[in-house]
Design a protein around this motif. Structure first.
Motif, PDB file in Angstrom:
ATOM      1  N   ILE A  32       0.835  -1.207   0.000  1.00 34.87           N
ATOM      2  CA  ILE A  32       0.000   0.000   0.000  1.00 34.87           C
ATOM      3  C   ILE A  32       0.866   1.253   0.000  1.00 34.87           C
ATOM      4  N   ALA A  33       1.923   1.240   0.815  1.00 35.25           N
ATOM      5  CA  ALA A  33       2.816   2.399   0.856  1.00 35.25           C
ATOM      6  C   ALA A  33       3.520   2.599  -0.477  1.00 35.25           C
ATOM      7  N   THR A  34       3.893   1.514  -1.152  1.00 30.03           N
ATOM      8  CA  THR A  34       4.563   1.623  -2.455  1.00 30.03           C
ATOM      9  C   THR A  34       3.625   2.190  -3.505  1.00 30.03           C
ATOM     10  N   ILE A  35       2.375   1.707  -3.522  1.00 28.94           N
ATOM     11  CA  ILE A  35       1.397   2.232  -4.483  1.00 28.94           C
ATOM     12  C   ILE A  35       1.149   3.716  -4.232  1.00 28.94           C
ATOM     13  N   LEU A  36       1.020   4.105  -2.971  1.00 34.39           N
ATOM     14  CA  LEU A  36       0.808   5.515  -2.634  1.00 34.39           C
ATOM     15  C   LEU A  36       2.016   6.361  -3.020  1.00 34.39           C
ATOM     16  N   LEU A  37       3.218   5.815  -2.810  1.00 32.71           N
ATOM     17  CA  LEU A  37       4.428   6.549  -3.188  1.00 32.71           C
ATOM     18  C   LEU A  37       4.503   6.736  -4.695  1.00 32.71           C
ATOM     19  N   TYR A  38       4.254   5.685  -5.455  1.00 31.95           N
ATOM     20  CA  TYR A  38       4.314   5.790  -6.909  1.00 31.95           C
ATOM     21  C   TYR A  38       3.256   6.756  -7.444  1.00 31.95           C
ATOM     22  N   ALA A  39       2.059   6.698  -6.857  1.00 32.27           N
ATOM     23  CA  ALA A  39       0.994   7.608  -7.302  1.00 32.27           C
ATOM     24  C   ALA A  39       1.365   9.056  -6.995  1.00 32.27           C
ATOM     25  N   GLY A  40       1.886   9.306  -5.792  1.00 32.81           N
ATOM     26  CA  GLY A  40       2.265  10.667  -5.423  1.00 32.81           C
ATOM     27  C   GLY A  40       3.407  11.201  -6.260  1.00 32.81           C
ATOM     28  N   VAL A  41       4.443  10.379  -6.474  1.00 30.94           N
ATOM     29  CA  VAL A  41       5.592  10.824  -7.272  1.00 30.94           C
ATOM     30  C   VAL A  41       5.182  11.048  -8.728  1.00 30.94           C
ATOM     31  N   ALA A  42       4.355  10.152  -9.268  1.00 36.14           N
ATOM     32  CA  ALA A  42       3.901  10.324 -10.650  1.00 36.14           C
ATOM     33  C   ALA A  42       3.063  11.596 -10.800  1.00 36.14           C
ATOM     34  N   LEU A  43       2.189  11.853  -9.829  1.00 35.68           N
ATOM     35  CA  LEU A  43       1.358  13.055  -9.879  1.00 35.68           C
ATOM     36  C   LEU A  43       2.213  14.313  -9.757  1.00 35.68           C
ATOM     37  N   PHE A  44       3.168  14.288  -8.833  1.00 33.40           N
ATOM     38  CA  PHE A  44       4.022  15.461  -8.638  1.00 33.40           C
ATOM     39  C   PHE A  44       4.905  15.710  -9.857  1.00 33.40           C
ATOM     40  N   CYS A  45       5.556  14.674 -10.352  1.00 33.21           N
ATOM     41  CA  CYS A  45       6.488  14.852 -11.465  1.00 33.21           C
ATOM     42  C   CYS A  45       5.763  15.207 -12.766  1.00 33.21           C
ATOM     43  N   GLY A  46       4.681  14.484 -13.072  1.00 34.37           N
ATOM     44  CA  GLY A  46       3.972  14.758 -14.320  1.00 34.37           C
ATOM     45  C   GLY A  46       3.307  16.118 -14.333  1.00 34.37           C
ATOM     46  N   CYS A  47       2.527  16.402 -13.295  1.00 29.80           N
ATOM     47  CA  CYS A  47       1.828  17.690 -13.236  1.00 29.80           C
ATOM     48  C   CYS A  47       2.796  18.848 -13.034  1.00 29.80           C
ATOM     49  N   GLY A  48       3.841  18.628 -12.229  1.00 28.17           N
ATOM     50  CA  GLY A  48       4.823  19.690 -12.026  1.00 28.17           C
ATOM     51  C   GLY A  48       5.562  20.036 -13.294  1.00 28.17           C
ATOM     52  N   LEU A 143       8.654  16.925   2.763  1.00 27.71           N
ATOM     53  CA  LEU A 143       7.992  18.050   3.437  1.00 27.71           C
ATOM     54  C   LEU A 143       8.493  19.379   2.870  1.00 27.71           C
ATOM     55  N   GLY A 144       9.807  19.471   2.634  1.00 30.97           N
ATOM     56  CA  GLY A 144      10.348  20.677   2.004  1.00 30.97           C
ATOM     57  C   GLY A 144       9.832  20.869   0.590  1.00 30.97           C
ATOM     58  N   VAL A 145       9.726  19.768  -0.165  1.00 36.72           N
ATOM     59  CA  VAL A 145       9.183  19.859  -1.530  1.00 36.72           C
ATOM     60  C   VAL A 145       7.730  20.317  -1.508  1.00 36.72           C
ATOM     61  N   THR A 146       6.962  19.820  -0.545  1.00 39.48           N
ATOM     62  CA  THR A 146       5.565  20.246  -0.425  1.00 39.48           C
ATOM     63  C   THR A 146       5.462  21.737  -0.113  1.00 39.48           C
ATOM     64  N   ALA A 147       6.315  22.212   0.794  1.00 36.90           N
ATOM     65  CA  ALA A 147       6.308  23.645   1.111  1.00 36.90           C
ATOM     66  C   ALA A 147       6.729  24.468  -0.094  1.00 36.90           C
ATOM     67  N   PHE A 148       7.723  23.978  -0.853  1.00 33.33           N
ATOM     68  CA  PHE A 148       8.175  24.703  -2.047  1.00 33.33           C
ATOM     69  C   PHE A 148       7.098  24.711  -3.123  1.00 33.33           C
ATOM     70  N   ILE A 216      -1.759  22.623  -8.402  1.00 32.32           N
ATOM     71  CA  ILE A 216      -2.533  22.062  -7.280  1.00 32.32           C
ATOM     72  C   ILE A 216      -2.382  20.539  -7.244  1.00 32.32           C
ATOM     73  N   CYS A 217      -2.446  19.903  -8.421  1.00 36.64           N
ATOM     74  CA  CYS A 217      -2.271  18.449  -8.480  1.00 36.64           C
ATOM     75  C   CYS A 217      -0.854  18.049  -8.064  1.00 36.64           C
ATOM     76  N   ALA A 218       0.144  18.853  -8.464  1.00 33.02           N
ATOM     77  CA  ALA A 218       1.522  18.573  -8.050  1.00 33.02           C
ATOM     78  C   ALA A 218       1.670  18.684  -6.531  1.00 33.02           C
ATOM     79  N   LEU A 219       0.996  19.677  -5.941  1.00 36.99           N
ATOM     80  CA  LEU A 219       1.018  19.818  -4.485  1.00 36.99           C
ATOM     81  C   LEU A 219       0.358  18.616  -3.813  1.00 36.99           C
ATOM     82  N   ALA A 220      -0.744  18.146  -4.385  1.00 35.67           N
ATOM     83  CA  ALA A 220      -1.401  16.955  -3.838  1.00 35.67           C
ATOM     84  C   ALA A 220      -0.506  15.731  -3.956  1.00 35.67           C
TER      85      ALA A 220
END
Length: 279
Positions: A32-48, A143-148, A216-220
């Motif tokens: 579950i943690a791996t799926i959440l990590l991959y989803a978050g990184v993909a969302l941040f990198c793609g949308c960012g 956490l720093g990336v989220t603040a940035f 906003i999606c990258a922040l999420a």
């Protein structure tokens, strides 16, 4: 026919038991943690990445900001650097997620049930402790990336708010100046004010709305990566406690086996001495 049906039934039952055993060996918290990590990184990198490309388009088309002809650290160079950092984050955390998943497999208690008893080595304990420390550092980094990432969301929210209020408030002059955010040098005036053609084109363009929502999606996505790191910390801490208890149990079993062997040797020696005395 009866024997064939019975053998087929036993084969199906054995296959079903094997599948249940294999599914029971999966470390679901790590999964579950791996799926959440991959989803978050993909969302941040793609949308960012796409949001940064939209920012370049907005600066060039509506604020008339041009790329510096010399090798200077302007806003476009910084955006290119951030894009390369995004590429590195995507590849690095793809590998790190696989490593954490493998570590979860090897420290899961279900593996002991599948393959029998196993030896807990000092290297295994050091690897678990290393993953805990590394995951904690990555959690602070995210956490720093989220603040940035919240900074461009705040900037685009202000721009969107000015675009919404420009048609509501009459007699007011609302302007957008990229110098306030450090995007252009102080000596370059790139102000876009309400009432101008560029201002209304920018407010009505799809680039502004799309870039705002992409940030906003990258922040999420960055927030999801933080949650995944916290989840990993809980899983790794539980695995570390399991490894520590298994190590203690292993030492206890080794001492017990050694004592039993010594008692057996003493008993065997006494039996031989009695037999020799009798003889």
């Amino acid at each position: 026919r009866g024997r064939e049906a019975g053998a087929q039934k036993n084969g199906v039952k054995g296959c079903l038991e094997c599948c249940i055993k294999c599914l029971g060996g999966i470390p679901y918290p790590s999964l579950i943690a791996t799926i959440l990590l991959y989803a978050g990184v993909a969302l941040f990198c793609g949308c960012g990445h796409e949001a940064l490309s939209g920012t370049v388009t907005i600066l060039q088309n509506y604020f008339e900001v041009v790329r510096s002809p010399v090798d200077a650290l302007d806003v476009f160079t910084m955006i290119d650097i951030i894009k390369y950092v995004i590429y590195g984050i995507a590849s690095a955390f793809f590998v790190y997620g696989i490593l954490l998943m493998v570590e979860g497999f090897f420290t899961s208690g279900a593996i002991k049930d599948l393959y029998g008893d196993f030896k807990i080595t000092t290297c295994g304990r050091c690897v678990s402790a290393w993953f805990i420390m590394l995951t904690y550092i990555f959690m602070l980094a995210w956490l720093g990336v989220t603040a940035f990432t919240s900074l461009p969301v705040f900037i685009y929210f202000n721009i969107w708010n000015i675009c919404q209020n420009a048609t509501v408030l009459d007699g007011t002059t609302l302007c957008l100046d990229p110098r306030q955010y450090g995007l252009v040098p102080i000596n370059e005036a790139k102000t876009v004010c309400a009432g101008s053609e560029k201002f209304y084109k920018m407010c009505e363009s799809t680039e502004l709305d799309m870039t705002f929502h992409l940030f906003i999606c990258a922040l999420a996505g960055a927030g999801a990566a933080v949650i995944a790191m916290i989840h990993y910390l809980m899983v790794l801490s539980a695995n570390w406690a399991y490894v520590k208890d298994a190590c203690r149990m292993q030492k206890y079993e080794d001492i017990k086996s050694k004592e039993e062997q010594e008692l057996h040797d003493i008993h065997s020696t006494r039996s031989k001495e009695r037999l020799n005395a009798y003889t």
